[in-house]
Design a protein around this motif. Structure first.
Motif, PDB file in Angstrom:
ATOM      1  N   HIS A   1      76.493 103.724 109.350  1.00  0.00           N
ATOM      2  CA  HIS A   1      76.274 105.133 109.724  1.00  0.00           C
ATOM      3  C   HIS A   1      75.914 105.242 111.206  1.00  0.00           C
ATOM      4  O   HIS A   1      74.934 105.899 111.565  1.00  0.00           O
ATOM      5  CB  HIS A   1      75.160 105.771 108.890  1.00  0.00           C
ATOM      6  N   LEU A   2      76.712 104.587 112.039  1.00  0.00           N
ATOM      7  CA  LEU A   2      76.418 104.582 113.471  1.00  0.00           C
ATOM      8  C   LEU A   2      76.927 105.845 114.163  1.00  0.00           C
ATOM      9  O   LEU A   2      77.863 106.500 113.686  1.00  0.00           O
ATOM     10  CB  LEU A   2      77.046 103.355 114.147  1.00  0.00           C
ATOM     11  N   THR A   3      76.304 106.146 115.273  1.00  0.00           N
ATOM     12  CA  THR A   3      76.750 107.236 116.136  1.00  0.00           C
ATOM     13  C   THR A   3      77.003 106.662 117.526  1.00  0.00           C
ATOM     14  O   THR A   3      76.176 105.909 118.042  1.00  0.00           O
ATOM     15  CB  THR A   3      75.680 108.335 116.215  1.00  0.00           C
TER      16      THR A   3
ATOM     17  N   ASN B   1      86.392  97.114 115.306  1.00  0.00           N
ATOM     18  CA  ASN B   1      86.365  97.245 113.857  1.00  0.00           C
ATOM     19  C   ASN B   1      85.514  98.457 113.484  1.00  0.00           C
ATOM     20  O   ASN B   1      84.324  98.503 113.772  1.00  0.00           O
ATOM     21  CB  ASN B   1      85.781  95.965 113.247  1.00  0.00           C
ATOM     22  N   LEU B   2      86.147  99.441 112.853  1.00  0.00           N
ATOM     23  CA  LEU B   2      85.435 100.684 112.530  1.00  0.00           C
ATOM     24  C   LEU B   2      84.562 100.566 111.282  1.00  0.00           C
ATOM     25  O   LEU B   2      83.723 101.433 111.034  1.00  0.00           O
ATOM     26  CB  LEU B   2      86.443 101.823 112.334  1.00  0.00           C
ATOM     27  N   ILE B   3      84.748  99.506 110.496  1.00  0.00           N
ATOM     28  CA  ILE B   3      84.028  99.416 109.216  1.00  0.00           C
ATOM     29  C   ILE B   3      82.507  99.406 109.402  1.00  0.00           C
ATOM     30  O   ILE B   3      81.809 100.189 108.751  1.00  0.00           O
ATOM     31  CB  ILE B   3      84.524  98.202 108.401  1.00  0.00           C
TER      32      ILE B   3
ATOM     33  N   ILE C   1      80.833 100.640 111.763  1.00  0.00           N
ATOM     34  CA  ILE C   1      80.433 101.964 112.277  1.00  0.00           C
ATOM     35  C   ILE C   1      80.224 102.921 111.101  1.00  0.00           C
ATOM     36  O   ILE C   1      79.279 103.709 111.076  1.00  0.00           O
ATOM     37  CB  ILE C   1      81.492 102.504 113.272  1.00  0.00           C
ATOM     38  N   MET C   2      81.127 102.817 110.104  1.00  0.00           N
ATOM     39  CA  MET C   2      81.000 103.626 108.879  1.00  0.00           C
ATOM     40  C   MET C   2      79.820 103.163 108.035  1.00  0.00           C
ATOM     41  O   MET C   2      78.969 103.950 107.641  1.00  0.00           O
ATOM     42  CB  MET C   2      82.253 103.481 108.014  1.00  0.00           C
ATOM     43  N   HIS C   3      79.795 101.871 107.741  1.00  0.00           N
ATOM     44  CA  HIS C   3      78.826 101.377 106.749  1.00  0.00           C
ATOM     45  C   HIS C   3      77.390 101.448 107.254  1.00  0.00           C
ATOM     46  O   HIS C   3      76.473 101.640 106.464  1.00  0.00           O
ATOM     47  CB  HIS C   3      79.183  99.948 106.338  1.00  0.00           C
TER      48      HIS C   3
END
Lengths: 326, 326
Positions: free
Chosen positions: A255-257, A247-249, A251-253
């Motif tokens: 602010h992961l790297t 789930n990419l959400i 990662i966005m919310h």
């Protein structure tokens, strides 16, 4: 000179000690008589034919060594007799190795060749992944998977020296070593859900950095365990490489790297910068004993196959060192 | 004051212009009479109830504006009469907005309020993702997805100004605008495999940075399009958030970095640093016309629903601006 050789790619049975030419030292390189080397998982992969050496590098196994300088450029800062240790792109499991000057480090006072040989690969990898790529800072928290491994035990100590919280996962028998080295908490990944425990222990803030060796099966709980602005550094993919259902959400919310990294295939310039930065920051702490190489076992060069089988069975906590006698 | 309001979360039919109190200016904030604002996809999501404003922020739509300073702290560098533009966490689609000082920028010479309102969100997002998070440098190459979008057209210009190669994907009718703004190559993602073209055009080296708005369906070809040490910056997930079947091996071997990022939820400190860095580096180039806001269309505040429908139909190339008259 004697060196570890392979009949063909395959099991540890294919290993033997053969006679080969002493490597030719080029300008900018130092010829070192190797007194001790160590084993890495990359050696097992290379033995199996799954991890060929970078182009132009020795095809002899061995990614690190400690020994004595035999020959160097006249203006080199490494002169004959100097006791040194180094990261190698290959060729460490032999009586002599030719090493670029920028990859050598002085052996810290009070350490033997055997102890020094346990330092380069794991401490430089831990330093690279936690600081160069992971951007760790004092006060940060890190989750170190495979905490009982060579890189794990090195990372725990560097984290502690830097004033960080180090959470680790490892099998139960390795907990004691990890905690003694300075881990805040050891999680038995075989029976516990590490993400649940990390969230609970960090007041649901998550950790700043994760060092991961497992890959695909760990991505989902790793993402869950990271706090806002967190970094996941992928060092190895021992558990599998095919990530499904990510789930990419978050990662966005959050602010992961996510960083994928290896050390061996890096440029000489990158490795030189890494060695210099690590040596300046941490090497003196080996002399005082506040950081120490963690040695699981020591094998003779002739017993190289036993050493491989020991690592293959996942029995080691810390480094497997190979001593080389003249 | 008049402001864009919602009957309830839902379609553009729920939008109306209502009467609300002028926002109260706190110390450290500046009260601005808004003369123009612009529409962003985040407004459409917020209207649908899918993207609530951060805690403590206005629930009026609108993430940017241009206008005139009405009131400020006596020692503020922004004094009444100053023409300013700003990134907002919400509240731009109204006659007045209260804005933290650090988020204001002077409107570049020769630009109208309408033109200025098209700058903050897209140029700051492009700057953030390409430079702050993407670590772009002169000489780098970037692949910009949705090249005809507001952020896309801004990113193309910043890349060009910085001496970078900008490859873009967009639908055929938007190619001309992208190429005129300085794109090296426009790829019609509907009929072409962008990864094949990127690899071919870069002599199979791949690009340094990718700005992606699509998410899950693009991850595999994005990883393929990145060169050694490349960075994928995920800005939006318009194509889906559930990534399946991702091979982690090239992420490791190419030393890739994947970054998830948003702008709205960043701290005021982060946004302030971003605004200051962008203003210093690029604002003067708007005065000379070497960088320009790309305006697709201008709507009156009363026609806010039409503006939403225009964006929802994916008809815009560049920004949709909303003018506010007293």
């Amino acid at each position: 000179m004697r060196a570890v050789q392979l009949h063909k790619h395959g099991s540890a049975d294919e290993l033997f000690i053969g006679e080969v030419a002493i490597p030719e030292r080029k300008s900018g390189q130092v010829l070192v008589q190797v007194r001790a080397t160590a084993l890495n998982r990359a050696d097992l992969l290379q033995r199996q034919g799954k991890y060929p050496p970078p182009e132009g590098e020795s095809n002899i196994l061995g990614l690190e060594m400690a020994g004595e300088v035999i020959e160097s450029d006249s203006e080199s800062r490494w002169q004959p007799g100097a006791k040194v240790m180094a990261l190698l792109a290959g060729g460490g499991q032999a009586e002599y190795a030719a090493v670029p000057e920028s990859l050598l480090m002085a052996i810290p006072d009070n350490l033997s060749f055997t102890e020094a040989a346990a330092i380069p690969e794991v401490f430089l990898t831990a330093y690279q992944t936690m600081f160069f790529e992971g951007k760790s800072k004092p006060g940060h928290s890190v989750l170190i998977h495979a905490g009982g491994s060579g890189v794990g035990t090195a990372a725990i100590q560097l984290a502690k020296a830097e004033g960080m919280q180090a959470y680790v996962t490892c099998s139960k028998p390795k907990h004691k070593t990890c905690l003694e080295l300075g881990a805040t908490l050891a999680i038995d990944y075989k029976v516990e859900a590490f993400d649940e425990i990390i969230l609970e222990k960090t007041d649901y803030k998550g950790v700043n950095i994760i060092l991961d060796f497992i890959g695909a099966p760990n991505i989902k709980p790793n993402v869950r365990s990271l706090g806002n602005g967190g970094r996941l550094v992928m060092i190895a993919l021992m558990g599998g490489f095919n990530a499904i259902d990510i789930n990419l959400i978050p990662i966005m919310h959050k602010h992961l790297t996510i960083v994928g990294t290896t050390l061996r295939s890096r440029s000489l310039e990158y490795k030189g910068r890494l060695v210099a930065a690590f040596a300046e920051k941490f090497l003196h702490q080996f002399s005082t004993g506040s950081i120490k190489p963690v040695i699981d076992s020591v094998f003779k060069l002739e017993d190289i196959a036993l050493a491989h089988r020991h690592m293959e069975a996942n029995k080691n906590t810390g480094k497997i060192v190979i001593e080389i006698k003249e």
